[in-house]
Enzyme design. Structure first.
Site, short mmCIF file in Angstrom:
data_model
loop_
_atom_site.label_atom_id
_atom_site.label_comp_id
_atom_site.label_asym_id
_atom_site.label_seq_id
_atom_site.Cartn_x
_atom_site.Cartn_y
_atom_site.Cartn_z
N ALA A 194 0.83 -1.22 0.00
CA ALA A 194 0.00 0.00 0.00
C ALA A 194 0.86 1.26 0.00
CB ALA A 194 -0.94 0.01 1.20
N ASP A 235 12.79 4.14 3.67
CA ASP A 235 11.88 3.27 4.41
C ASP A 235 12.56 2.66 5.63
OD1 ASP A 235 10.34 3.93 2.28
OD2 ASP A 235 10.26 1.91 1.41
P1 ADP Z 1 5.43 -1.93 0.61
O1 ADP Z 1 5.13 -0.57 0.14
O2 ADP Z 1 4.29 -2.50 1.41
O3 ADP Z 1 6.74 -2.02 1.31
P2 ADP Z 1 6.83 -3.65 -1.21
O4 ADP Z 1 6.51 -4.14 -2.57
O5 ADP Z 1 8.07 -2.89 -1.01
O6 ADP Z 1 5.54 -2.84 -0.70
O7 ADP Z 1 6.92 -4.89 -0.21
C1 ADP Z 1 5.89 -5.83 -0.15
C2 ADP Z 1 6.50 -7.20 -0.06
O8 ADP Z 1 7.14 -7.37 1.21
C3 ADP Z 1 5.46 -8.31 -0.12
O9 ADP Z 1 5.18 -8.68 -1.45
C4 ADP Z 1 6.15 -9.42 0.65
O10 ADP Z 1 7.09 -10.08 -0.17
C5 ADP Z 1 6.93 -8.66 1.71
N1 ADP Z 1 6.16 -8.55 2.97
C6 ADP Z 1 5.79 -7.43 3.59
N2 ADP Z 1 5.13 -7.69 4.75
C7 ADP Z 1 5.08 -9.03 4.85
C8 ADP Z 1 4.55 -9.95 5.81
N3 ADP Z 1 3.91 -9.51 6.90
N4 ADP Z 1 4.70 -11.26 5.58
C9 ADP Z 1 5.32 -11.71 4.49
N5 ADP Z 1 5.86 -10.91 3.56
C10 ADP Z 1 5.74 -9.58 3.72
MG MG Z 2 8.60 -1.57 0.43
#
Ligand code: ADP
Ligand code: MG
Length: 391
Positions: A125, A179
Site C-alpha cells: 500500500a 523506508d
Molecule cells: P510496501 O510498500 O508494502 O513495502 P513492497 O513491494 O516494497 O511494498 O513490499 C511488499 C512485499 O514485502 C510483499 O510482497 C512481501 O514479499 C513482503 N512482505 C511485507 N510484509 C510481509 C509480511 N507480513 N509477511 C510476508 N511478507 C511480507
Molecule cells: Mg517496500
C-alpha cells in the site's frame, strides 16, 4: 489492532516451531509527508513512523538455519545462512533473510534463528511493509546476538543501511534508504527529516492533533503493473540526467540553477524529471520550516504542489491517486498528495479534524463515481516510535 498482531506473532511462533519465543520485536510502517522519489537522488525526505507495525517473535537455534513464518501465509520457509544470495530465497522470506546476509557481510557474527511474523502494515500500500519486516528481523537479530545495533541513532543508522542492502541486493528491489531509516530512526511525535546524501537526521515535532488537524492516509487498494518497471525507469532517467550534466547527484542542483541545468539536458522527459526532483527537495526544506512555524496552511499548499509535480513532471501518479487527491481537496482538505512510489498505493490529506469525516465520505463517493474497482481504506496517521523490543 497492534495487540492483535503482537499476539498473532507469538501464537504463530508456538504453532510453527513449538515451545516459547525468546522475545518479541516490532518495526513500524511509515508514511512520507513529502519528498518523493528523492531518496535515490541524495535528497531530503520527511517520513513519520506509523502505529501499524510488523511484529517478529524469535528464538535462536543451535545450527545455521534461519526459518521464517508469516501469519496468513502457508508453511515455514527455511534457508541455511550460507545459502542466502541475490534472489535467494525466492519467496517473500528473502526480505528478512537478506538482513542476515547484510549483517554477516558487515562482519557481524550471527547464527540460526526461528522467526514468526505478523504485521498490521498493509502490504503493497506504499506504507513500507517490506522495511517493517526487515526492521523487525534486524532488531531481533541485533538483540539476540548481542550486536547492540538499537543502542543509539548511529547504530540504528547502520542497521537501516544494512536493511536497505538486504532489500536491494537480496530481495532485488532497488529502493532508496528512506523506508528503513523511518522504521529504525523515527521518534514518536516527530517527522524524520532525513538527508539521504549523508544519512544525517533532524527530528521535527509534528503534532497535527494539537493544531486541530488530522493526517488521513487513503489506501487506494490499487497497484498498477507498471509500478515495478516504472520505478526503475525513473531511476534510470535520473542517472542519465546526472551523466549528461556531469554531476554526482541531482541534489547538487540548487533551485535557482534549475533553469540553466535543464537547458543542458537532451530531451524534455529528462527536463521534467529533474524539475520534479529539484523542486521536491526544495519543498521538503520549506515543509520543515512550515512545521517548525506551525504553518499548516503552507504545508498543505506544498502537498498540493508535490502532487502536481509527481503527476505531471515525474508521471508516477495514477487515476486512483488523482481521484483521492482531488476528492480530498474538494471535500475540504487543507492539502493532499500521493505518497510513496506511486502507480497505486496511498495518498495523504491534511484535514481540519471536524472535516475529516466529510473528506472520507467525499473520497469514497468519488471512487464509486469514477468506477474504481476497489473502495479505499482510510486511517488517521499519528507519528509513532521506531523499531524495538516489545517483550
Ligand atoms: P510496501 O510498500 O508494502 O513495502 P513492497 O513491494 O516494497 O511494498 O513490499 C511488499 C512485499 O514485502 C510483499 O510482497 C512481501 O514479499 C513482503 N512482505 C511485507 N510484509 C510481509 C509480511 N507480513 N509477511 C510476508 N511478507 C511480507
Ligand atoms: Mg517496500
Amino acid at each position: 489492532m497492534a495487540e492483535t498482531s503482537a499476539a498473532a506473532a507469538s501464537a504463530l511462533f508456538e504453532q510453527a516451531y513449538g515451545g516459547s519465543q525468546a522475545g518479541l520485536w516490532a518495526a513500524p510502517g511509515r508514511v512520507n509527508l513529502i519528498g518523493e522519489h528523492v531518496d535515490y537522488n541524495a535528497g531530503l525526505v520527511l517520513p513519520i513512523a506509523l502505529p501499524q507495525r510488523a511484529y517478529a517473535a524469535a528464538r535462536p537455534r543451535a545450527d545455521r538455519l534461519v526459518r521464517f513464518a508469516s501469519a496468513g501465509l502457508p508453511g515455514v520457509a527455511e534457508v541455511d545462512l550460507d545459502d542466502i544470495a541475490p534472489g535467494r530465497p525466492a519467496d517473500w522470506s528473502r526480505y528478512p533473510a537478506g538482513v542476515f546476509w547484510a549483517l554477516r557481510r558487515a562482519g557481524h557474527d550471527v547464527g540460526g534463528l526461528d522467526l514468526a511474523f505478523a504485521s498490521d502494515v498493509p502490504i503493497g500500500a506504499g506504507l513500507s511493509s517490506s522495511a517493517a519486516i526487515e526492521g523487525a528481523a534486524g532488531a531481533a537479530v541485533s538483540d539476540l546476538f548481542g550486536l547492540g545495533l538499537l543502542a543509539d541513532d548511529a547504530s540504528r543508522a547502520e542497521l537501516a543501511r544494512l536493511c536497505q542492502r538486504a532489500e536491494n541486493e537480496i530481495a532485488l528491489a532497488p529502493t532508496g534508504g528512506m523506508d528503513q531509516a523511518a522504521a529504525l530512526r523515527c521518534q514518536a511525535g516527530h517527522a524524520l527529516n532525513l538527508d539521504c546524501r549523508d544519512g544525517a537526521v533532524a527530528q521535527i515535532p509534528f503534532d497535527a492533533a494539537a493544531a486541530g488537524l488530522v493526517l488521513l492516509v487513503i489506501d487506494t487498494k490499487s497497484a498498477h503493473a507498471l509500478g515495478d518497471g516504472g520505478y526503475g525507469a525513473r531511476r534510470a532517467d535520473c542517472e542519465q540526467a546526472v551523466r549528461e550534466l556531469g554531476l554526482h547527484s541531482l541534489r547538487e542542483i540548487a533551485p535557482d540553477e534549475l533553469g540553466a541545468a535543464v537547458a543542458n539536458l537532451s530531451n524534455d522527459r529528462l527536463r521534467r524529471r529533474v524539475r520534479h526532483v529539484v523542486t521536491e527537495i526544495e519543498r521538503v526544506r520549506r515543509s520543515v520550516v512550515a512545521l517548525r512555524a506551525g504553518d499548516f496552511a503552507l504545508l498543505g499548499e506544498l502537498f498540493d504542489l508535490s502532487h502536481a509535480s509527481l503527476r505531471d513532471d515525474y508521471e508516477v501518479s495514477c487515476p486512483e491517486l488523482n481521484t483521492a487527491q482531488e476528492a480530498a481537496l474538494a471535500g475540504g482538505a487543507i492539502g493532499a498528495r500521493m505518497t510513496g512510489g506511486g502507480f497505486g498505493g496511498s495518498a495523504i490529506a491534511l484535514i481540519e479534524a471536524a472535516a475529516a469525516g466529510a473528506v472520507e465520505d467525499a473520497v469514497r463517493a468519488a471512487f464509486a463515481a469514477a468506477g474504481h474497482a476497489r473502495s479505499p481504506a482510510c486511517l488517521a496517521a499519528v507519528p509513532a516510535g521506531p523499531a524495538g523490543r516489545i517483550a
